[in-house]
Design a protein around this motif. Structure first.
Motif, mmCIF file in Angstrom:
data_model
loop_
_atom_site.group_PDB
_atom_site.id
_atom_site.type_symbol
_atom_site.label_atom_id
_atom_site.label_comp_id
_atom_site.label_asym_id
_atom_site.label_seq_id
_atom_site.Cartn_x
_atom_site.Cartn_y
_atom_site.Cartn_z
ATOM 1 N N VAL A 173 -6.712 22.730 0.001
ATOM 2 C CA VAL A 173 -7.377 22.640 1.299
ATOM 3 C C VAL A 173 -6.505 23.247 2.397
ATOM 4 O O VAL A 173 -6.850 24.258 2.978
ATOM 5 N N VAL A 174 -5.348 22.642 2.669
ATOM 6 C CA VAL A 174 -4.554 23.097 3.798
ATOM 7 C C VAL A 174 -4.108 24.534 3.620
ATOM 8 O O VAL A 174 -4.261 25.356 4.506
ATOM 9 N N VAL A 175 -3.555 24.871 2.449
ATOM 10 C CA VAL A 175 -3.203 26.265 2.221
ATOM 11 C C VAL A 175 -4.325 26.950 1.485
ATOM 12 O O VAL A 175 -4.734 28.043 1.830
ATOM 13 N N GLY A 176 -4.877 26.267 0.498
ATOM 14 C CA GLY A 176 -5.923 26.875 -0.301
ATOM 15 C C GLY A 176 -7.086 27.351 0.515
ATOM 16 O O GLY A 176 -7.542 28.471 0.356
ATOM 17 N N ALA A 177 -7.600 26.525 1.389
ATOM 18 C CA ALA A 177 -8.779 26.910 2.151
ATOM 19 C C ALA A 177 -8.499 28.110 3.034
ATOM 20 O O ALA A 177 -9.403 28.844 3.391
ATOM 21 N N LEU A 178 -7.259 28.323 3.371
ATOM 22 C CA LEU A 178 -6.914 29.464 4.211
ATOM 23 C C LEU A 178 -7.258 30.789 3.533
ATOM 24 O O LEU A 178 -7.375 31.805 4.192
ATOM 25 N N TRP A 179 -7.415 30.790 2.227
ATOM 26 C CA TRP A 179 -7.669 32.040 1.534
ATOM 27 C C TRP A 179 -9.042 32.606 1.796
ATOM 28 O O TRP A 179 -9.381 33.665 1.308
ATOM 29 N N TRP A 180 -9.858 31.866 2.529
ATOM 30 C CA TRP A 180 -11.141 32.423 2.932
ATOM 31 C C TRP A 180 -10.955 33.602 3.875
ATOM 32 O O TRP A 180 -11.852 34.397 4.059
ATOM 33 N N TRP A 181 -9.801 33.645 4.534
ATOM 34 C CA TRP A 181 -9.620 34.570 5.635
ATOM 35 C C TRP A 181 -9.626 36.010 5.155
ATOM 36 O O TRP A 181 -8.947 36.378 4.212
ATOM 37 N N ALA A 182 -10.386 36.852 5.838
ATOM 38 C CA ALA A 182 -10.428 38.283 5.541
ATOM 39 C C ALA A 182 -9.351 38.978 6.352
ATOM 40 O O ALA A 182 -8.670 38.358 7.162
ATOM 41 N N PRO A 183 -9.151 40.334 6.202
ATOM 42 C CA PRO A 183 -8.117 41.032 6.972
ATOM 43 C C PRO A 183 -8.287 40.773 8.470
ATOM 44 O O PRO A 183 -9.404 40.747 8.979
ATOM 45 N N ARG A 184 -7.179 40.579 9.158
ATOM 46 C CA ARG A 184 -7.241 40.221 10.576
ATOM 47 C C ARG A 184 -7.791 41.387 11.388
ATOM 48 O O ARG A 184 -7.289 42.510 11.316
ATOM 49 N N SER B 64 -15.497 23.220 6.214
ATOM 50 C CA SER B 64 -16.098 21.970 5.772
ATOM 51 C C SER B 64 -16.224 21.011 6.941
ATOM 52 O O SER B 64 -15.398 21.025 7.862
ATOM 53 N N SER B 65 -17.251 20.204 6.887
ATOM 54 C CA SER B 65 -17.424 19.157 7.896
ATOM 55 C C SER B 65 -16.875 17.819 7.416
ATOM 56 O O SER B 65 -17.040 16.795 8.086
ATOM 57 N N ARG B 66 -16.194 17.823 6.269
ATOM 58 C CA ARG B 66 -15.644 16.588 5.730
ATOM 59 C C ARG B 66 -14.622 15.996 6.705
ATOM 60 O O ARG B 66 -13.766 16.703 7.234
ATOM 61 N N PRO B 67 -14.675 14.700 6.956
ATOM 62 C CA PRO B 67 -13.703 14.088 7.873
ATOM 63 C C PRO B 67 -12.276 14.168 7.347
ATOM 64 O O PRO B 67 -11.331 14.150 8.139
ATOM 65 N N GLU B 68 -12.117 14.254 6.031
ATOM 66 C CA GLU B 68 -10.767 14.361 5.467
ATOM 67 C C GLU B 68 -10.092 15.654 5.926
ATOM 68 O O GLU B 68 -8.896 15.663 6.218
ATOM 69 N N LEU B 69 -10.864 16.751 5.966
ATOM 70 C CA LEU B 69 -10.294 18.014 6.432
ATOM 71 C C LEU B 69 -9.939 17.931 7.908
ATOM 72 O O LEU B 69 -8.870 18.376 8.329
ATOM 73 N N ALA B 70 -10.822 17.348 8.702
ATOM 74 C CA ALA B 70 -10.539 17.203 10.126
ATOM 75 C C ALA B 70 -9.269 16.384 10.354
ATOM 76 O O ALA B 70 -8.462 16.697 11.233
ATOM 77 N N ALA B 71 -9.070 15.341 9.555
ATOM 78 C CA ALA B 71 -7.875 14.509 9.695
ATOM 79 C C ALA B 71 -6.617 15.296 9.355
ATOM 80 O O ALA B 71 -5.588 15.167 10.025
ATOM 81 N N LEU B 72 -6.691 16.124 8.311
ATOM 82 C CA LEU B 72 -5.534 16.926 7.934
ATOM 83 C C LEU B 72 -5.195 17.955 9.011
ATOM 84 O O LEU B 72 -4.024 18.214 9.292
ATOM 85 N N LEU B 73 -6.212 18.527 9.619
ATOM 86 C CA LEU B 73 -5.985 19.557 10.628
ATOM 87 C C LEU B 73 -5.363 18.997 11.899
ATOM 88 O O LEU B 73 -4.837 19.748 12.714
ATOM 89 N N ALA B 74 -5.440 17.689 12.088
ATOM 90 C CA ALA B 74 -4.830 17.074 13.260
ATOM 91 C C ALA B 74 -3.317 16.988 13.142
ATOM 92 O O ALA B 74 -2.624 16.706 14.124
ATOM 93 N N SER B 75 -2.794 17.229 11.946
ATOM 94 C CA SER B 75 -1.350 17.209 11.740
ATOM 95 C C SER B 75 -0.730 18.505 12.250
ATOM 96 O O SER B 75 -1.387 19.532 12.365
ATOM 97 N N TYR C 207 -3.106 29.500 14.399
ATOM 98 C CA TYR C 207 -3.693 30.613 13.654
ATOM 99 C C TYR C 207 -4.586 30.116 12.520
ATOM 100 O O TYR C 207 -5.643 30.681 12.258
ATOM 101 N N VAL C 208 -4.168 29.040 11.853
ATOM 102 C CA VAL C 208 -4.910 28.607 10.666
ATOM 103 C C VAL C 208 -5.982 27.558 10.957
ATOM 104 O O VAL C 208 -6.967 27.467 10.225
ATOM 105 N N ARG C 209 -5.807 26.761 12.002
ATOM 106 C CA ARG C 209 -6.764 25.675 12.238
ATOM 107 C C ARG C 209 -8.207 26.160 12.405
ATOM 108 O O ARG C 209 -9.115 25.592 11.808
ATOM 109 N N PRO C 210 -8.459 27.191 13.227
ATOM 110 C CA PRO C 210 -9.856 27.626 13.367
ATOM 111 C C PRO C 210 -10.454 28.116 12.051
ATOM 112 O O PRO C 210 -11.648 27.939 11.806
ATOM 113 N N LEU C 211 -9.634 28.721 11.216
ATOM 114 C CA LEU C 211 -10.127 29.231 9.939
ATOM 115 C C LEU C 211 -10.459 28.096 8.985
ATOM 116 O O LEU C 211 -11.426 28.175 8.222
#
Length: 291
Positions: A42-53, A108-119, A99-103
């Motif tokens: 999720v925290v690093v894995g989900a970042l792989w959605w990102w296309a070239p900047r 996901s709208s899961r509250p678990e992801l939102a909680a992790l992003l607050a760190s 840089y990574v939070r918006p991506l």
């Protein structure tokens, strides 16, 4: 069975523990299994959605907003694990959260992801978690935001003491989040973030590469044998419990945290871990599960 996220329940004072870039072999640096798969997938894995900047918004960059034209181009391979090449415009490690939070937020709208992003220090926390699990420790200190709120419970029938199924259900949201993560895109983002992942890992003074630590961490969790749902428990110190069978109680702290998910959920997580490892480029014959 007491070295896990349960110990953090009720200890949230609104502050995250300060990260210190050095190795710590004390019990306070034993991080929980959830760190690896939630932070890996999720925290690093989900970042792989990102296309070239580009000049596009984060939502457009990951394909969430339709664009007029999509041009497929060959993607060069990075050295080691991951797919694609590093983003040449990565911010410094200390400024990477913005840089990574918006991506991540659009995935996901899961509250678990939102909680992790607050760190804060997301990539650093991920590196600490992977390093800990690779050594058999558990990363609870880095993922306090997703510590289960409900207490761990057991049930007794006669002389038999087993884990209450409700204890396994506490992790449902995290397991669902893990299963939602697309492994090909995760492997691509790993490649794009590679310089900062290696930089964060080097701060720990562990030696070797982050790729090596990632491989060891995934293999360590895949090697976890899963007990039957009715595995016998016994009262341990205080309010803690332990497996009667030393095959399970003798596992590492990271592996025992995986067992807390319950055999069915743990098996599902292992399947996703294996798929993620293969997508990263780890040979499939090195990723056999014991479950």
């Amino acid at each position: 069975m007491d070295e896990d996220l349960d110990r953090l329940r009720g200890q949230d004072d609104g502050r995250e523990p300060l990260l210190v870039p050095r190795r710590d072999h004390t019990a306070n640096n034993r991080l929980a299994w959830i760190g690896l798969f939630v932070l890996v997938a999720v925290v690093v894995g989900a970042l792989w959605w990102w296309a070239p900047r580009t000049s596009k918004s984060p939502a457009e960059a990951i394909g969430r907003v339709p664009t007029e034209e999509v041009v497929e181009r060959p993607v060069p391979q990075v050295q080691g694990l991951g797919v694609g090449e590093p983003d040449p415009n990565l911010p410094p490690l200390g400024n990477l959260d913005g840089y990574v939070r918006p991506l991540l937020a659009v995935l996901s709208s899961r509250p678990e992801l939102a909680a992790l992003l607050a760190s804060d220090g997301l990539v650093r926390r991920f590196a600490v978690s992977v390093d800990a699990i690779a050594r058999g420790d558990s990363p609870a200190g880095q993922v306090r935001a997703v510590a289960p709120r409900a207490p761990f419970k057991v049930q007794q029938r006669g002389d038999e003491l087993t884990i209450d199924p409700a204890s396994y259900a506490r992790y449902d949201g995290l397991v669902i989040l893990v299963e939602d993560m697309p492994t090909p895109q995760l492997a691509r983002l790993y490649g794009r973030l590679k310089p900062r992942l290696e930089e964060a890992y080097a701060e720990l003074g562990a030696g070797g590469t982050f790729d090596d630590a990632m491989t060891r961490a995934i293999r360590h969790l895949l090697a976890t044998p899963l007990p039957p749902p009715n595995a016998q428990m016994q009262q341990a110190r205080g309010i803690n419990y332990a497996y009667n069978d030393e095959r399970y109680e003798g596992l590492s702290a990271a592996q025992r945290q995986l067992l807390r998910l319950g055999p069915d959920r743990a098996r599902r997580v292992q399947e996703r871990l294996r798929a993620f490892g293969i997508a990263l480029g780890i040979p499939a014959d090195q990723l056999r599960s014991r479950s």
